[in-house]
Design an enzyme around this catalytic site. Sequence first.
Site, short mmCIF file in Angstrom:
data_model
loop_
_atom_site.label_atom_id
_atom_site.label_comp_id
_atom_site.label_asym_id
_atom_site.label_seq_id
_atom_site.Cartn_x
_atom_site.Cartn_y
_atom_site.Cartn_z
N ASP A 5 0.86 -1.19 0.00
CA ASP A 5 0.00 0.00 0.00
C ASP A 5 0.89 1.23 0.00
OD1 ASP A 5 -2.04 1.88 0.34
OD2 ASP A 5 -1.96 1.70 2.52
N ASN A 52 1.04 8.74 -0.15
CA ASN A 52 1.87 9.90 -0.44
C ASN A 52 3.01 10.07 0.56
OD1 ASN A 52 0.52 11.40 -2.77
ND2 ASN A 52 -1.20 11.06 -1.40
N THR A 53 2.81 9.60 1.78
CA THR A 53 3.82 9.77 2.84
C THR A 53 4.59 8.48 3.10
OG1 THR A 53 2.42 11.46 3.88
CG2 THR A 53 4.21 10.53 5.20
N THR A 64 4.87 3.96 2.61
CA THR A 64 4.51 2.75 1.89
C THR A 64 4.56 1.58 2.86
OG1 THR A 64 5.41 3.61 -0.18
CG2 THR A 64 5.06 1.24 -0.05
N ASP A 100 -6.59 3.70 -3.31
CA ASP A 100 -6.78 3.52 -1.87
C ASP A 100 -8.26 3.59 -1.50
OD1 ASP A 100 -6.67 6.23 -2.69
OD2 ASP A 100 -6.15 6.91 -0.67
N THR A 124 -2.67 11.50 4.13
CA THR A 124 -2.14 12.80 3.71
C THR A 124 -3.29 13.75 3.42
OG1 THR A 124 -0.22 11.68 2.78
CG2 THR A 124 -0.60 13.95 2.10
#
Length: 257
Positions: A6, A9-10, A12, A109, A132
């Site tokens: 997964d 943006n911030t 993984t 997501d 995010t």
Amino acid sequence: MLLAIDCGNTNTVFSIWNGEKFITTWRIATDHKRTADEYFVWLSSLLMLTKTEAQITEAIISSTVPRVVFNLRVLCSRYFDCRPLVVGKPECNLPVPPRVDQGTTVGPDRLVNTVAGFDRHGGNLIVVDFGTATTFDVVDHDGAYVGGVIAPGVNLSLEALHMAAAALPHIDIAKPARVIGTNTVACMQSGVYWGYIGLIEGIVREVRRERDLGMKVIATGGLASLFAQGTELFHKVEDDLTMHGLVLINNHNKETA
């Protein structure tokens, strides 16, 4: 075993599913410049350090950062000899397709959370994801994603406040002891925390009014537990919702292949 990835943006998240449960989960900062070889060195080192025995034979990826998908694909094909499913791509089927405006691309997501939320809680559901961005996903009676809301994430709002006002410090989000702050940090924490509680409750109220249904609300994401302390809105906080959805989508594609 299944490698579920997964990519947000911030961060993984990598999890390994053995057919019955997740045997391990690791998190790394999202970086589109990270190569497949670097991913493998990191993963294999953690497998050895934790003495995790895992023979990965399949993989599935959900990514809100398109630029990282190529290297994640290479990781799976080069080192695990499997072609990963990528949520949102034509070859990855969903149990129920989304019902949105023609030509609209729905974030993977959000699709994954919809599948997982419906499996655990049924339809007529709102999934609030504290990432995010703070997203609200509306799940229809049959499990279809039918739209939602996107608001700035909590940490984005804090960063914007700090950058736009020179006198305001950078702070961490926390539930304040009182609504009325008696110093700058307490005032900022109160504004962000209770401001987001008001945002969440207000948006859910309007969604329910628009659909004329008493919809369940579940929360997921890193800050879900924190904000659940300030409202009775959530029926449940789901820490592993996205990973559960990835397993469901992978199984669905195997069953319909």
